[in-house]
Design a protein around this motif. Structure first.
Motif, PDB file in Angstrom:
ATOM      1  N   GLN A  87       0.965  -6.034   1.128  1.00 49.16           N
ATOM      2  CA  GLN A  87      -0.422  -6.487   1.061  1.00 49.16           C
ATOM      3  C   GLN A  87      -0.537  -7.928   0.572  1.00 49.16           C
ATOM      4  O   GLN A  87      -1.436  -8.656   0.980  1.00 49.16           O
ATOM      5  CB  GLN A  87      -1.222  -5.567   0.129  1.00 49.16           C
ATOM      6  CG  GLN A  87      -1.253  -4.116   0.574  1.00 49.16           C
ATOM      7  CD  GLN A  87      -1.949  -3.944   1.905  1.00 49.16           C
ATOM      8  OE1 GLN A  87      -3.140  -4.203   2.039  1.00 49.16           O
ATOM      9  NE2 GLN A  87      -1.198  -3.519   2.917  1.00 49.16           N
ATOM     10  N   SER A  95      -8.975  -4.303  -8.986  1.00 44.61           N
ATOM     11  CA  SER A  95     -10.198  -4.822  -8.379  1.00 44.61           C
ATOM     12  C   SER A  95     -10.349  -4.321  -6.946  1.00 44.61           C
ATOM     13  O   SER A  95     -11.440  -3.914  -6.528  1.00 44.61           O
ATOM     14  CB  SER A  95     -10.179  -6.350  -8.412  1.00 44.61           C
ATOM     15  OG  SER A  95     -11.313  -6.887  -7.765  1.00 44.61           O
ATOM     16  N   ALA A  96      -9.250  -4.316  -6.197  1.00 43.98           N
ATOM     17  CA  ALA A  96      -9.306  -3.881  -4.799  1.00 43.98           C
ATOM     18  C   ALA A  96      -9.705  -2.419  -4.673  1.00 43.98           C
ATOM     19  O   ALA A  96     -10.388  -2.030  -3.713  1.00 43.98           O
ATOM     20  CB  ALA A  96      -7.953  -4.117  -4.133  1.00 43.98           C
ATOM     21  N   TYR A  97      -9.290  -1.598  -5.642  1.00 48.75           N
ATOM     22  CA  TYR A  97      -9.595  -0.168  -5.586  1.00 48.75           C
ATOM     23  C   TYR A  97     -10.826   0.204  -6.416  1.00 48.75           C
ATOM     24  O   TYR A  97     -11.168   1.386  -6.525  1.00 48.75           O
ATOM     25  CB  TYR A  97      -8.391   0.647  -6.057  1.00 48.75           C
ATOM     26  CG  TYR A  97      -7.281   0.737  -5.027  1.00 48.75           C
ATOM     27  CD1 TYR A  97      -7.348   1.665  -3.993  1.00 48.75           C
ATOM     28  CD2 TYR A  97      -6.179  -0.105  -5.085  1.00 48.75           C
ATOM     29  CE1 TYR A  97      -6.332   1.758  -3.052  1.00 48.75           C
ATOM     30  CE2 TYR A  97      -5.156  -0.022  -4.146  1.00 48.75           C
ATOM     31  CZ  TYR A  97      -5.248   0.909  -3.128  1.00 48.75           C
ATOM     32  OH  TYR A  97      -4.240   0.990  -2.188  1.00 48.75           O
ATOM     33  N   ARG A 157      -5.292  -7.435  -9.686  1.00 51.87           N
ATOM     34  CA  ARG A 157      -5.712  -7.553  -8.287  1.00 51.87           C
ATOM     35  C   ARG A 157      -5.853  -6.181  -7.638  1.00 51.87           C
ATOM     36  O   ARG A 157      -6.824  -5.922  -6.910  1.00 51.87           O
ATOM     37  CB  ARG A 157      -4.709  -8.416  -7.518  1.00 51.87           C
ATOM     38  CG  ARG A 157      -4.704  -9.886  -7.921  1.00 51.87           C
ATOM     39  CD  ARG A 157      -3.865 -10.730  -6.979  1.00 51.87           C
ATOM     40  NE  ARG A 157      -2.441 -10.445  -7.077  1.00 51.87           N
ATOM     41  CZ  ARG A 157      -1.601 -11.081  -7.884  1.00 51.87           C
ATOM     42  NH1 ARG A 157      -2.050 -12.021  -8.701  1.00 51.87           N
ATOM     43  NH2 ARG A 157      -0.317 -10.780  -7.899  1.00 51.87           N
ATOM     44  N   LEU A 158      -4.900  -5.298  -7.894  1.00 52.79           N
ATOM     45  CA  LEU A 158      -4.974  -3.951  -7.320  1.00 52.79           C
ATOM     46  C   LEU A 158      -6.168  -3.179  -7.868  1.00 52.79           C
ATOM     47  O   LEU A 158      -6.877  -2.494  -7.123  1.00 52.79           O
ATOM     48  CB  LEU A 158      -3.689  -3.181  -7.623  1.00 52.79           C
ATOM     49  CG  LEU A 158      -2.581  -3.189  -6.581  1.00 52.79           C
ATOM     50  CD1 LEU A 158      -1.415  -2.342  -7.062  1.00 52.79           C
ATOM     51  CD2 LEU A 158      -3.076  -2.661  -5.245  1.00 52.79           C
ATOM     52  N   ASP A 203       0.838  -1.190   0.000  1.00 55.28           N
ATOM     53  CA  ASP A 203       0.000   0.000   0.000  1.00 55.28           C
ATOM     54  C   ASP A 203       0.879   1.249   0.000  1.00 55.28           C
ATOM     55  O   ASP A 203       2.113   1.172  -0.067  1.00 55.28           O
ATOM     56  CB  ASP A 203      -0.969  -0.015   1.185  1.00 55.28           C
ATOM     57  CG  ASP A 203      -0.267  -0.013   2.544  1.00 55.28           C
ATOM     58  OD1 ASP A 203       0.932   0.358   2.619  1.00 55.28           O
ATOM     59  OD2 ASP A 203      -0.927  -0.374   3.540  1.00 55.28           O
TER      60      ASP A 203
END
Length: 292
Positions: free
Chosen positions: A85, A227-229, A224-225, A79
């Motif tokens: 993470q 999707s997370a944001y 992945r990032l 992060d």
């Protein structure tokens, strides 16, 4: 290259070497100003690099940038505070097998762990010999500049027994990088390892091979990032220049190649910006996001 039709926030993944970082290992004032302007306009900037986490932290300290990062070609994500993470490590037994192979061939090797990068001792002398013996005179200066960028990395620990260092560490092995000016030896290793289903192979310079878990790629980490944001691929921009950037170029809805990028990267991108030495990142951000 034209500005996007809307001002909606985007995730912007930016490679380091040859993209955001110049040959002097620094971010130019123009590129830094453009990145900060993009952040101020509400866009999420993500560093995406083959370098280690300590190298990324050094970049943050040197520039004052605060942003998430993909390190080790996607084997690690962190992060904006530098907290890890996720990791996608190599199988430990496979890493030991690879280290035995590269040590047996006398190849300069870097073993990336989350907080440490172990390297072959006496690397400068070894690669200087290879340069003088294996590179044509007209290629030696440029080749040595690439080698010097490796020596300038943060957190390098020379060891004469890399396999032992791995066995004695509880930390996961994230990536191996093999660097040699010997084209025949390098390409033979690439052919030997290239078809393995348990190994991902990419390159960030003409002289190296980077070995990691098949899912430890910039594109997979970027997915992945994103999707997370809460960003779909259509809201993702990727900027880069080398073969290890290809996976994120293919994921991003809008891919931008640096001027002078590898031909495969140029072919995969919708737009081409200026080269690193001409603040190509700033050119792309200022145009696409209508910052200037």
């Amino acid at each position: 290259m034209r500005a996007f039709a809307d001002r909606a926030p985007r995730l912007i993944a930016i490679d380091l070497d040859g993209t955001l970082l110049g040959d002097d290992n620094r971010v130019s004032p123009g590129n830094l100003a453009a990145v900060r302007a993009a952040q101020a306009a509400g866009h999420l900037v993500v560093i995406a690099t083959g370098r280690s986490l300590p190298d990324v932290r050094a970049l943050w300290r040197g520039t004052g940038l605060v942003c998430p990062a993909i390190a080790c070609n996607g084997a690690l994500t962190c992060d904006a505070q530098g907290e890890v993470q996720a990791t996608v490590p190599l199988d430990r037994s496979l890493a030991l097998e690879l280290l035995e192979r590269t040590a047996g061939q006398g190849l300069y090797t870097e073993l990336y762990m989350p907080e440490t990068t172990y390297v072959t001792p006496d690397a400068r002398a070894q690669l200087a010999r290879e340069r003088d013996e294996l590179l044509p005179p007209g290629e030696r200066e440029a080749g040595w500049e690439v080698a010097e960028r490796h020596f300038a990395q943060v957190g390098l620990y020379p060891t004469g027994d890399m396999a032992r260092a791995l066995r004695e560490s509880a930390a996961p092995p994230l990536k191996l990088l093999v660097f040699t000016f010997g084209a025949a030896q390098r390409e033979a290793l690439a052919r030997t390892l290239g078809d393995r289903s348990d190994l991902g192979l990419t390159r960030s310079s003409p002289y190296n091979l980077e070995l990691s878990h098949p899912d430890a790629q910039k594109g997979a980490a970027l997915a992945r990032l994103a999707s997370a944001y809460g960003f779909g691929p259509e809201r993702v921009v990727a900027i880069g220049d080398s073969l290890n950037d290809l996976s994120m170029m293919r994921f991003a809805g809008h891919a931008v190649a640096m001027g002078g990028a590898h031909p495969d990267v140029l072919a995969a991108c919708a737009d081409v910006t200026g080269p690193c030495g001409e603040d190509g990142v700033a050119q792309a951000l200022n145009t696409l996001l209508a910052l200037a």
